[in-house]
Design an enzyme around this catalytic site. Sequence first.
Site, PDB file in Angstrom:
ATOM      1  CB  CYS A 225     -51.415 -10.475 -61.313  1.00 26.38           C
ATOM      2  SG  CYS A 225     -53.145 -10.937 -61.133  1.00 26.38           S
TER       3      CYS A 225
ATOM      4  CB  SER B 298     -53.412 -14.285 -58.820  1.00 27.75           C
ATOM      5  OG  SER B 298     -54.710 -13.927 -59.224  1.00 27.75           O
TER       6      SER B 298
ATOM      7  CG  HIS C 196     -54.780 -13.693 -53.834  1.00 33.71           C
ATOM      8  ND1 HIS C 196     -55.211 -12.772 -52.923  1.00 33.71           N
ATOM      9  CD2 HIS C 196     -55.651 -13.608 -54.871  1.00 33.71           C
ATOM     10  CE1 HIS C 196     -56.278 -12.139 -53.392  1.00 33.71           C
ATOM     11  NE2 HIS C 196     -56.570 -12.628 -54.583  1.00 33.71           N
TER      12      HIS C 196
ATOM     13  CG  HIS D 220     -50.033 -15.142 -63.131  1.00 34.86           C
ATOM     14  ND1 HIS D 220     -49.750 -14.637 -61.890  1.00 34.86           N
ATOM     15  CD2 HIS D 220     -51.235 -14.638 -63.473  1.00 34.86           C
ATOM     16  CE1 HIS D 220     -50.748 -13.867 -61.491  1.00 34.86           C
ATOM     17  NE2 HIS D 220     -51.662 -13.845 -62.442  1.00 34.86           N
TER      18      HIS D 220
ATOM     19  CB  CYS E 234     -52.895 -12.366 -65.859  1.00 29.74           C
ATOM     20  SG  CYS E 234     -54.159 -12.655 -64.588  1.00 29.74           S
TER      21      CYS E 234
HETATM   22  P1  PAD Z   1     -56.509  -4.727 -57.084  1.00 31.71           P
HETATM   23  O1  PAD Z   1     -56.208  -5.025 -55.673  1.00 31.71           O
HETATM   24  O2  PAD Z   1     -55.551  -3.896 -57.876  1.00 31.71           O
HETATM   25  O3  PAD Z   1     -57.942  -3.981 -57.193  1.00 31.71           O
HETATM   26  C1  PAD Z   1     -58.995  -4.193 -56.300  1.00 31.71           C
HETATM   27  C2  PAD Z   1     -59.777  -2.879 -56.138  1.00 31.71           C
HETATM   28  O4  PAD Z   1     -60.926  -3.137 -55.316  1.00 31.71           O
HETATM   29  C3  PAD Z   1     -58.973  -1.778 -55.439  1.00 31.71           C
HETATM   30  O5  PAD Z   1     -59.032  -0.598 -56.194  1.00 31.71           O
HETATM   31  C4  PAD Z   1     -59.679  -1.628 -54.073  1.00 31.71           C
HETATM   32  O6  PAD Z   1     -59.659  -0.277 -53.592  1.00 31.71           O
HETATM   33  C5  PAD Z   1     -61.095  -2.054 -54.417  1.00 31.71           C
HETATM   34  N1  PAD Z   1     -61.873  -2.536 -53.266  1.00 31.71           N
HETATM   35  C6  PAD Z   1     -61.455  -3.302 -52.229  1.00 31.71           C
HETATM   36  N2  PAD Z   1     -62.476  -3.569 -51.388  1.00 31.71           N
HETATM   37  C7  PAD Z   1     -63.570  -2.957 -51.901  1.00 31.71           C
HETATM   38  C8  PAD Z   1     -64.947  -2.870 -51.505  1.00 31.71           C
HETATM   39  N3  PAD Z   1     -65.380  -3.472 -50.403  1.00 31.71           N
HETATM   40  N4  PAD Z   1     -65.797  -2.164 -52.298  1.00 31.71           N
HETATM   41  C9  PAD Z   1     -65.370  -1.542 -53.416  1.00 31.71           C
HETATM   42  N5  PAD Z   1     -64.080  -1.598 -53.850  1.00 31.71           N
HETATM   43  C10 PAD Z   1     -63.191  -2.290 -53.102  1.00 31.71           C
HETATM   44  O7  PAD Z   1     -56.722  -6.143 -57.779  1.00 31.71           O
HETATM   45  P2  PAD Z   1     -56.785  -6.577 -59.336  1.00 31.71           P
HETATM   46  O8  PAD Z   1     -57.564  -5.597 -60.115  1.00 31.71           O
HETATM   47  O9  PAD Z   1     -55.409  -6.955 -59.791  1.00 31.71           O
HETATM   48  O10 PAD Z   1     -57.602  -7.957 -59.187  1.00 31.71           O
HETATM   49  C11 PAD Z   1     -58.959  -7.924 -58.788  1.00 31.71           C
HETATM   50  C12 PAD Z   1     -59.470  -9.308 -58.452  1.00 31.71           C
HETATM   51  O11 PAD Z   1     -59.458 -10.122 -59.622  1.00 31.71           O
HETATM   52  C13 PAD Z   1     -58.600 -10.056 -57.424  1.00 31.71           C
HETATM   53  O12 PAD Z   1     -59.447 -10.786 -56.557  1.00 31.71           O
HETATM   54  C14 PAD Z   1     -57.788 -11.000 -58.283  1.00 31.71           C
HETATM   55  O13 PAD Z   1     -57.345 -12.124 -57.562  1.00 31.71           O
HETATM   56  C15 PAD Z   1     -58.833 -11.353 -59.323  1.00 31.71           C
HETATM   57  C16 PAD Z   1     -58.290 -11.982 -60.570  1.00 31.71           C
HETATM   58  N6  PAD Z   1     -59.033 -12.933 -61.175  1.00 31.71           N
HETATM   59  C17 PAD Z   1     -58.620 -13.530 -62.304  1.00 31.71           C
HETATM   60  C18 PAD Z   1     -59.521 -14.529 -62.930  1.00 31.71           C
HETATM   61  O14 PAD Z   1     -59.101 -15.216 -63.872  1.00 31.71           O
HETATM   62  N7  PAD Z   1     -60.778 -14.617 -62.475  1.00 31.71           N
HETATM   63  C19 PAD Z   1     -57.411 -13.185 -62.882  1.00 31.71           C
HETATM   64  C20 PAD Z   1     -56.657 -12.182 -62.294  1.00 31.71           C
HETATM   65  C21 PAD Z   1     -57.079 -11.576 -61.130  1.00 31.71           C
HETATM   66 ZN    ZN Z   2     -53.261 -12.650 -62.586  1.00 30.92          ZN
END
Ligand code: PAD
Ligand code: ZN
Length: 376
Positions: free
Chosen positions: A47, A49, A52, A69, A176
């Site tokens: 993931c 995270s 990160h 996770h 997740c």
């Molecule tokens: P990912 O990196 O696979 O997807 C992010 C997408 O955003 C990619 O397709 C990028 O091309 C696109 N992107 C980047 N910048 C821009 C922009 N300026 N405009 C438009 N699109 C853009 O990540 P993911 O899908 O695994 O995770 C997404 C977020 O969710 C990330 O910040 C992660 O830390 C967060 C998350 N939050 C939780 C929670 O509980 N809130 C849990 C898991 C992940």
């Molecule tokens: Zn996650």
Amino acid sequence: MATAGKIIKCKAAVCWGANKPLTIEEIEVAPPKDHEVRIKIVATGICRSDEHVLSGAFAGVKFPIILGHEGAGIVESVGSSVTGIKPGDKVIPLFVPQCGECRSCLNPESNLCYKGFLGKCDGTTNENSSRFTCKGMAVHSFFGTSTFTEYTVVDDISVAKIHEDAPLDKVCLIACGFSTGYGSAINTAKVKPGSSCAVFGLGGVGLSVVIGCKVAGASKIIGIDIDSNKFARALECGATECINPKDYDRPINEVLAEKTHDGLDYSFEVIGNIGVMESAVSSTHFACGTTIIVGVAPSNAKMTLNPMMFLTGRTLKGSSFGGWKSKDHVPKLVNDYMNKKFSMDKLITHKLPLEKINEGFKLLCSGQSVRTVLML
Ligand code: PAD
Ligand code: ZN
Ligand code: ZN
């Protein structure tokens, strides 16, 4: 099991510091203590995270550490006082625990248990110590789960028993990414049938928001990403159209307002970008729009929003783990998957052995993968 009560030697991907490649090591995993469960991990997703931490964006992480996770596995043994879980059970370790007793757990509207990682950043077990050692050194656990290892030990409030026939190489995403996105649409936004939605960011979590909006019956689901290669998959997951902000020379909120009769009912930020969060809010309808923040922004980031935007009736909310109460809802989500209420098949683009974990992170960072599942 023959290993119960004994130290297990096994393989794990150890993270020695930010911006360093993970190395596959032989580690020792101590038996579970009171209220702890030792699990043989079978499959785990990578993931954002986890990444990160690798890139140094997460404050308060201690090294060495075993990340991961988004895993699923089989119980090897349980410590004393563990009820409802026994060796041989299929389980999902939970990065958001559910103690059932704290203010968050007692409130039907919230899910972030006080015993979770927000309260203790190094994600250790109940006793604030991990059960891992490597080369004579203690190795920290992450988010209370640590799934990039053949065996892990978690608290009994951080593990959910799931259906005995659940395919672990798929349902690991319920730990997740899938649940986070899907629940932000279903629980946090409570998307209504016939509504208009926009999802900013079409990675694994964003696509899961799209799936949630579709299951909720939204009639317009607009996917937005600066990488147009993400669009085909988003359309397969249920997006009704996709747009790339780079193709326009005016703000994306103006484009979206035209497409949705003055603004969206719901917008979701699933990237972690402050500027996009502001656009996501201004793209919603002035009187009835709702924005959900799902993306994790850098810890010192600040948004700038005019209060008038909310005085007119907009709502801004955040969602962690999709608002699910983990121990209660994870088994139900697994059953819903098995009953074909939704599909997660489009989210898994790669499968790799644990040894190729660094390649898995590269695929995520280059945008080539949505989810890589590591098989242990
Ligand atoms: P990912 O990196 O696979 O997807 C992010 C997408 O955003 C990619 O397709 C990028 O091309 C696109 N992107 C980047 N910048 C821009 C922009 N300026 N405009 C438009 N699109 C853009 O990540 P993911 O899908 O695994 O995770 C997404 C977020 O969710 C990330 O910040 C992660 O830390 C967060 C998350 N939050 C939780 C929670 O509980 N809130 C849990 C898991 C992940
Ligand atoms: Zn996650
Ligand atoms: Zn709690």
